[in-house]
Scaffold this motif. Structure first.
Motif, PDB file in Angstrom:
ATOM      1  N   VAL A  45       0.280  -1.524  -0.380  1.00  0.00           N
ATOM      2  CA  VAL A  45      -0.416   0.287   0.458  1.00  0.00           C
ATOM      3  C   VAL A  45       0.557   0.904   0.059  1.00  0.00           C
ATOM      4  O   VAL A  45       1.699   1.538   1.072  1.00  0.00           O
ATOM      5  CB  VAL A  45      -1.067   0.500   1.068  1.00  0.00           C
ATOM      6  N   PRO A  46       0.680   2.861  -0.997  1.00  0.00           N
ATOM      7  CA  PRO A  46       1.544   3.675  -1.165  1.00  0.00           C
ATOM      8  C   PRO A  46       2.042   4.018   0.625  1.00  0.00           C
ATOM      9  O   PRO A  46       0.175   3.965   1.109  1.00  0.00           O
ATOM     10  CB  PRO A  46       0.854   4.644  -1.953  1.00  0.00           C
ATOM     11  N   ASN A  47       2.515   4.822   0.594  1.00  0.00           N
ATOM     12  CA  ASN A  47       2.593   5.852   2.139  1.00  0.00           C
ATOM     13  C   ASN A  47       1.756   7.045   1.153  1.00  0.00           C
ATOM     14  O   ASN A  47       2.546   7.745   0.646  1.00  0.00           O
ATOM     15  CB  ASN A  47       3.963   5.596   2.304  1.00  0.00           C
ATOM     16  N   SER A  49       1.671   9.794   2.727  1.00  0.00           N
ATOM     17  CA  SER A  49       2.851  10.785   3.141  1.00  0.00           C
ATOM     18  C   SER A  49       4.050  10.725   1.469  1.00  0.00           C
ATOM     19  O   SER A  49       3.891  12.574   1.504  1.00  0.00           O
ATOM     20  CB  SER A  49       3.621  10.803   4.068  1.00  0.00           C
ATOM     21  N   ALA A  50       4.933  10.213   1.948  1.00  0.00           N
ATOM     22  CA  ALA A  50       5.497  10.125   0.501  1.00  0.00           C
ATOM     23  C   ALA A  50       5.135  10.697  -0.511  1.00  0.00           C
ATOM     24  O   ALA A  50       5.460  11.425  -1.408  1.00  0.00           O
ATOM     25  CB  ALA A  50       6.049   8.556   1.015  1.00  0.00           C
ATOM     26  N   ASP A  52       2.690  12.931  -1.739  1.00  0.00           N
ATOM     27  CA  ASP A  52       2.155  13.726  -1.434  1.00  0.00           C
ATOM     28  C   ASP A  52       3.673  15.016  -0.799  1.00  0.00           C
ATOM     29  O   ASP A  52       2.863  15.196  -2.581  1.00  0.00           O
ATOM     30  CB  ASP A  52       1.805  14.069   0.060  1.00  0.00           C
ATOM     31  N   LEU A  53       4.464  14.223  -0.606  1.00  0.00           N
ATOM     32  CA  LEU A  53       5.582  15.231  -0.486  1.00  0.00           C
ATOM     33  C   LEU A  53       6.283  14.915  -2.214  1.00  0.00           C
ATOM     34  O   LEU A  53       6.279  15.848  -2.329  1.00  0.00           O
ATOM     35  CB  LEU A  53       6.780  14.772   0.507  1.00  0.00           C
ATOM     36  N   ASN A  56       4.273  16.913  -3.695  1.00  0.00           N
ATOM     37  CA  ASN A  56       4.423  18.174  -3.938  1.00  0.00           C
ATOM     38  C   ASN A  56       2.686  18.648  -3.638  1.00  0.00           C
ATOM     39  O   ASN A  56       2.510  19.604  -3.575  1.00  0.00           O
ATOM     40  CB  ASN A  56       5.123  19.318  -4.531  1.00  0.00           C
ATOM     41  N   TYR A  89     -11.063  11.866  -3.172  1.00  0.00           N
ATOM     42  CA  TYR A  89     -10.545  13.241  -2.712  1.00  0.00           C
ATOM     43  C   TYR A  89     -10.538  12.301  -0.994  1.00  0.00           C
ATOM     44  O   TYR A  89     -11.029  11.510  -0.686  1.00  0.00           O
ATOM     45  CB  TYR A  89     -10.944  14.226  -3.402  1.00  0.00           C
ATOM     46  N   THR A  90      -9.861  13.937  -0.391  1.00  0.00           N
ATOM     47  CA  THR A  90      -9.942  13.297   1.575  1.00  0.00           C
ATOM     48  C   THR A  90     -10.480  14.779   1.899  1.00  0.00           C
ATOM     49  O   THR A  90     -10.000  16.079   1.978  1.00  0.00           O
ATOM     50  CB  THR A  90      -8.951  12.586   1.938  1.00  0.00           C
ATOM     51  N   SER A 112      -0.560  23.806   5.472  1.00  0.00           N
ATOM     52  CA  SER A 112      -0.253  22.277   6.405  1.00  0.00           C
ATOM     53  C   SER A 112      -0.742  20.600   6.326  1.00  0.00           C
ATOM     54  O   SER A 112      -0.108  20.131   6.192  1.00  0.00           O
ATOM     55  CB  SER A 112      -0.787  22.742   8.113  1.00  0.00           C
ATOM     56  N   LYS A 113      -2.112  21.251   5.354  1.00  0.00           N
ATOM     57  CA  LYS A 113      -2.798  19.928   5.074  1.00  0.00           C
ATOM     58  C   LYS A 113      -2.271  19.816   3.823  1.00  0.00           C
ATOM     59  O   LYS A 113      -2.863  18.651   2.633  1.00  0.00           O
ATOM     60  CB  LYS A 113      -3.939  19.275   5.208  1.00  0.00           C
ATOM     61  N   ARG A 114      -1.885  20.601   2.839  1.00  0.00           N
ATOM     62  CA  ARG A 114      -1.520  20.922   1.896  1.00  0.00           C
ATOM     63  C   ARG A 114      -2.742  20.488   0.782  1.00  0.00           C
ATOM     64  O   ARG A 114      -2.561  19.672  -0.227  1.00  0.00           O
ATOM     65  CB  ARG A 114      -0.292  19.576   1.933  1.00  0.00           C
TER      66      ARG A 114
END
Lengths: 338, 338
Positions: A45-47, A49-50, A52-53, A56, A89-90, A112-114
């Motif tokens: 399962v993809p991370n 956070s990574a 998104d980072l 960007n 989306y979330t 903060s939540k991009r």
DNA sequence: TTGAAAGCGCTAACAT
DNA sequence: ATGTTAGCGCTTTCAA
């Protein structure tokens, strides 16, 4: 279990795995299948956070709710959530007090939540272009629009009803029933929010019918709460007994008005008609059933999200959409008996 | 605007800024203040994705709401959100229908959003240990507990009132007012949710007072909606006219009951007393004001989140907390006149 | 007490 | 079509 593991397992590079995962075209069918089955076997399962980072960005849509104590927002938020979820989306929600600055809340949430985009609920929108500059992502105002500001219409979206026109309709309906002395109970006539627009509509309707505006028939709750509405209604009923109808600018405030009338022995609708605005489910069960303008809450939420996503995904430009309310005739308005 | 910018602005290294931001001890007061004010001046907001990636974890707490149409959840969700936010976590909410599987929803949410923990709202919790195994993160049940399942008490947390005992209290109160023929209106007496517990409490209270249980005084709405409650109440009033009080297992259902009574000319409380459960703000403005057991919704939300975070952060073990309701005497219950 | 630097897991040029 | 590699912004050793 990272993309690296999957890559090693398949004997390919991480970028190939990334390509497969993101449905990029330049991958041979053979490799694609190998990767896909490896993903399944390894329960990869993809991370996020990574992801998104790396990108960007995120798949987060922020929803800033100003004054969440308004029950009208409940359905709305639900339909917004469904629409956001359905589009993959979330939803990140942030509920702020009625007197807070929604732009600041939105800007901070955005950073903060991009966030990819923002939905504002219950805002004032008397903001100017420079104030809005702090928000560098697309946003949509749901249930209100930039009536009191100076934004360019292609710099934001909005989905709402025409509060002023609809208020005219409500008051006109009372007038059609023979009412001439019509009071209004609202939050604050100068808060530059929908309440003010509805107040202006009230004035418009009176003028149109040749009825003089009477300041003594205007009662403000000050803050947005049922308790304040109850007290305001009591003040109004105590001060004046010559009006035959009252327009309350929100159902959640209208229900306390019914209660106040009841407690003071003022019969609704026989001695005083009451009309609301919003169309809460609950107001179907008030005693008497509230006559009100029903906002299309499901539709408002869906359209708001759709409009926003269209902008985010580059499918369309910003838009201002106006939906219609429906007059729901309950038991709280009667023909005036002269 | 990254941590790098803040560092450069202050003439320190990124690690120093990071330390300040994370309240690490080894930073001189001077540097700490400089950094803190720089953060403020530059409006720096950390990038959560990067934080999460660096820490190899997320700060997401999932909230699965089953049956969000229940107005009682509104305040609760708000207080949960505040608590989550205040603790520096992010709330990810998922509203599912009353008939959906909350465990499955929770498990899937957990995987896709890398949750740290889960809050369940409005669940049934007749689940068994094996069914719960799919959830590999700490969770807390808010407003209900594993009454109908076989979970180990140290495998999950719960924060709720003692629904059965509180229902006893409600019905006992009616009995104290002289009522003997007491009806109950609820969702479903065998749904293994709080409604069933309240039904059992109703039975307990009758038995304790030596009153025979009468199946004809039990009315079910089937689904959870105000409309269904209104129709159920009408059925009950049509079928029987010999009961002097009715216990409705939720305020949002009790308000339609008041309406049904009104529409059928059955005076509340003179001809029939009504007592609710939950303590909605709205029920203060029903006609008559509802007598009800007020759940400490703020407290329930706060405690649920706190309990969960304690487990997540390793500060405490799983706990089952039981809070108390408050009897709010309104106008809908009267002493029976024989 | 502070700084340098190596990751965290992924994406997306840029090469090949 | 596939691989290499440089970030994304932050945390956290490890040195100084």
């Amino acid at each position: 279990m990272t993309i690296r593991d999957v890559a090693d397992y398949c004997g390919v590079s991480v970028s190939t795995v990334s390509r497969v995962l993101n449905n990029h075209p330049d991958v041979s069918a053979k490799v694609r299948n190998k990767v896909l089955s490896a993903v399944r076997e390894l329960h990869y399962v993809p991370n996020i956070s990574a992801q998104d980072l790396g990108r960007n960005s995120s798949d987060n849509i922020g929803v800033v709710v100003r004054g969440a104590e308004n029950p009208f927002f409940v359905n709305l938020i639900h339909s917004i959530e469904e629409a956001i979820e359905a589009a993959g989306y979330t939803m990140i929600i942030s509920q702020i007090p009625s007197d807070a600055d929604e732009l600041e809340a939105g800007a901070s949430l955005s950073r903060s939540k991009r966030l990819k985009g923002l939905v504002f609920l219950g805002g004032c929108f008397n903001y100017t272009a420079s104030e809005v500059a702090a928000i560098d992502i697309p946003f949509v105002c749901c249930t209100f629009t930039n009536e009191f500001g100076d934004l360019d219409s292609d710099s934001y979206s909005s989905v709402c009803v025409d509060d002023r026109a609809e208020a005219i309709r409500a008051v006109r309906y009372l007038i059609e029933q023979g009412h001439r002395r019509i009071a209004i109970l609202l939050n604050d006539r100068e808060d530059e929010s929908v309440g003010q627009l509805r107040f202006l509509g009230y004035c418009d309707a009176l003028k149109e019918a040749g009825i003089d505006y009477d300041d003594g028939l205007v009662e403000e709750t000050g803050v947005y709460s049922m308790e304040a509405a109850y007290r305001a209604a009591k003040r109004l009923f105590a001060r004046r007994d010559d009006f035959t109808a009252v327009f309350v600018t929100a159902d959640s405030l209208a229900m306390p008005v019914l209660k106040a009338a009841n407690d003071l022995g003022r019969k609704v609708p026989d001695e005083c008609s009451v009309i609301g605005f919003d169309g809460l489910t609950m107001s179907l069960y008030s005693i008497p059933t509230l006559t009100t303008l029903v906002q299309p809450s499901e539709k408002l939420g869906e359209e708001a999200v759709q409009t926003l996503l269209n902008v985010i995904e580059g499918k369309a430009k910003h838009q201002q959409k106006v939906l219609k309310t429906t007059l729901r005739k309950g038991e709280s308005v009667t023909v005036v008996s002269i």
